[in-house]
Design a protein around this motif. Sequence first.
Motif, PDB file in Angstrom:
ATOM      1  N   ALA A 139     -17.420 -16.577 -17.039  1.00 21.54           N
ATOM      2  CA  ALA A 139     -17.182 -15.451 -16.129  1.00 21.54           C
ATOM      3  C   ALA A 139     -16.262 -15.884 -15.001  1.00 21.54           C
ATOM      4  O   ALA A 139     -16.406 -16.969 -14.461  1.00 21.54           O
ATOM      5  CB  ALA A 139     -18.500 -14.941 -15.565  1.00 21.54           C
ATOM      6  N   LYS A 140     -15.297 -15.016 -14.681  1.00 22.29           N
ATOM      7  CA  LYS A 140     -14.357 -15.297 -13.602  1.00 22.29           C
ATOM      8  C   LYS A 140     -14.422 -14.163 -12.590  1.00 22.29           C
ATOM      9  O   LYS A 140     -14.344 -13.000 -12.958  1.00 22.29           O
ATOM     10  CB  LYS A 140     -12.947 -15.428 -14.149  1.00 22.29           C
ATOM     11  CG  LYS A 140     -12.812 -16.587 -15.098  1.00 22.29           C
ATOM     12  CD  LYS A 140     -11.430 -16.702 -15.653  1.00 22.29           C
ATOM     13  CE  LYS A 140     -11.447 -17.860 -16.647  1.00 22.29           C
ATOM     14  NZ  LYS A 140     -10.230 -18.021 -17.343  1.00 22.29           N
ATOM     15  N   THR A 141     -14.555 -14.514 -11.325  1.00 26.47           N
ATOM     16  CA  THR A 141     -14.602 -13.521 -10.260  1.00 26.47           C
ATOM     17  C   THR A 141     -13.204 -12.952 -10.049  1.00 26.47           C
ATOM     18  O   THR A 141     -12.238 -13.700  -9.909  1.00 26.47           O
ATOM     19  CB  THR A 141     -15.115 -14.145  -8.961  1.00 26.47           C
ATOM     20  OG1 THR A 141     -16.417 -14.681  -9.205  1.00 26.47           O
ATOM     21  CG2 THR A 141     -15.188 -13.127  -7.840  1.00 26.47           C
ATOM     22  N   ILE A 142     -13.102 -11.607 -10.046  1.00 22.91           N
ATOM     23  CA  ILE A 142     -11.809 -10.974  -9.797  1.00 22.91           C
ATOM     24  C   ILE A 142     -11.766 -10.310  -8.422  1.00 22.91           C
ATOM     25  O   ILE A 142     -10.689 -10.115  -7.870  1.00 22.91           O
ATOM     26  CB  ILE A 142     -11.438  -9.972 -10.909  1.00 22.91           C
ATOM     27  CG1 ILE A 142     -12.547  -8.942 -11.129  1.00 22.91           C
ATOM     28  CG2 ILE A 142     -11.110 -10.698 -12.187  1.00 22.91           C
ATOM     29  CD1 ILE A 142     -12.224  -7.867 -12.143  1.00 22.91           C
ATOM     30  N   LYS A 153     -17.461  -8.482  -8.410  1.00 22.08           N
ATOM     31  CA  LYS A 153     -16.885  -8.072  -9.694  1.00 22.08           C
ATOM     32  C   LYS A 153     -16.417  -9.300 -10.453  1.00 22.08           C
ATOM     33  O   LYS A 153     -15.796 -10.196  -9.876  1.00 22.08           O
ATOM     34  CB  LYS A 153     -15.706  -7.119  -9.502  1.00 22.08           C
ATOM     35  CG  LYS A 153     -16.112  -5.799  -8.877  1.00 22.08           C
ATOM     36  CD  LYS A 153     -14.919  -4.893  -8.715  1.00 22.08           C
ATOM     37  CE  LYS A 153     -15.289  -3.706  -7.879  1.00 22.08           C
ATOM     38  NZ  LYS A 153     -15.680  -2.560  -8.572  1.00 22.08           N
ATOM     39  N   SER A 154     -16.707  -9.310 -11.759  1.00 22.70           N
ATOM     40  CA  SER A 154     -16.264 -10.428 -12.576  1.00 22.70           C
ATOM     41  C   SER A 154     -15.840  -9.932 -13.957  1.00 22.70           C
ATOM     42  O   SER A 154     -16.155  -8.816 -14.355  1.00 22.70           O
ATOM     43  CB  SER A 154     -17.377 -11.473 -12.712  1.00 22.70           C
ATOM     44  OG  SER A 154     -18.479 -10.930 -13.398  1.00 22.70           O
ATOM     45  N   GLN A 184     -15.282 -11.357 -18.165  1.00 22.46           N
ATOM     46  CA  GLN A 184     -15.709 -12.387 -19.100  1.00 22.46           C
ATOM     47  C   GLN A 184     -15.148 -12.053 -20.477  1.00 22.46           C
ATOM     48  O   GLN A 184     -15.229 -10.900 -20.920  1.00 22.46           O
ATOM     49  CB  GLN A 184     -17.229 -12.372 -19.135  1.00 22.46           C
ATOM     50  CG  GLN A 184     -17.897 -13.545 -19.678  1.00 22.46           C
ATOM     51  CD  GLN A 184     -19.403 -13.486 -19.403  1.00 22.46           C
ATOM     52  OE1 GLN A 184     -19.937 -12.478 -18.944  1.00 22.46           O
ATOM     53  NE2 GLN A 184     -20.083 -14.554 -19.687  1.00 22.46           N
ATOM     54  N   TYR A 188     -16.543  -6.417 -18.143  1.00 19.16           N
ATOM     55  CA  TYR A 188     -16.417  -6.318 -16.691  1.00 19.16           C
ATOM     56  C   TYR A 188     -17.798  -6.054 -16.101  1.00 19.16           C
ATOM     57  O   TYR A 188     -18.477  -5.129 -16.521  1.00 19.16           O
ATOM     58  CB  TYR A 188     -15.466  -5.180 -16.307  1.00 19.16           C
ATOM     59  CG  TYR A 188     -14.047  -5.442 -16.740  1.00 19.16           C
ATOM     60  CD1 TYR A 188     -13.181  -6.152 -15.919  1.00 19.16           C
ATOM     61  CD2 TYR A 188     -13.579  -5.003 -17.968  1.00 19.16           C
ATOM     62  CE1 TYR A 188     -11.886  -6.412 -16.313  1.00 19.16           C
ATOM     63  CE2 TYR A 188     -12.285  -5.261 -18.374  1.00 19.16           C
ATOM     64  CZ  TYR A 188     -11.440  -5.960 -17.544  1.00 19.16           C
ATOM     65  OH  TYR A 188     -10.155  -6.219 -17.936  1.00 19.16           O
ATOM     66  N   SER A 226     -20.111  -5.582 -12.446  1.00 13.53           N
ATOM     67  CA  SER A 226     -20.036  -5.326 -11.009  1.00 13.53           C
ATOM     68  C   SER A 226     -21.399  -4.907 -10.494  1.00 13.53           C
ATOM     69  O   SER A 226     -22.236  -4.416 -11.239  1.00 13.53           O
ATOM     70  CB  SER A 226     -18.995  -4.243 -10.706  1.00 13.53           C
ATOM     71  OG  SER A 226     -19.384  -3.024 -11.272  1.00 13.53           O
TER      72      SER A 226
END
Length: 99
Positions: A9-12, A16-17, A19, A32, A34
Amino acid sequence: MKRMTFGEAKTIKPNKSVQAVLFDEELIGWLYSSYKNFLSPIEEVFWSINLTKEQADKISSKSDESEDVGFYQVNIRLSDTQKYADLYVIAKRIYNVKR
């Protein structure tokens, strides 16, 4: 046996992230996630990678045209009760249609 796995998972944005969703190690879409605060449930939405109109129609009636002309994406809001069961079914359909 075909298996669904997830990338890291990457935080945008804050809260919110995104994957990667893979099926048999092939990228089939993005998840996505959130949330508004720690007490609210996490909302998860799946977006497929680019598909043709015919492929998208075979998978789901919930498809949107992407910014890339001629490509479509299947999107599905995951329910709280069958969250990953629904995602597995859609992921398997996308994997099979793309082959």
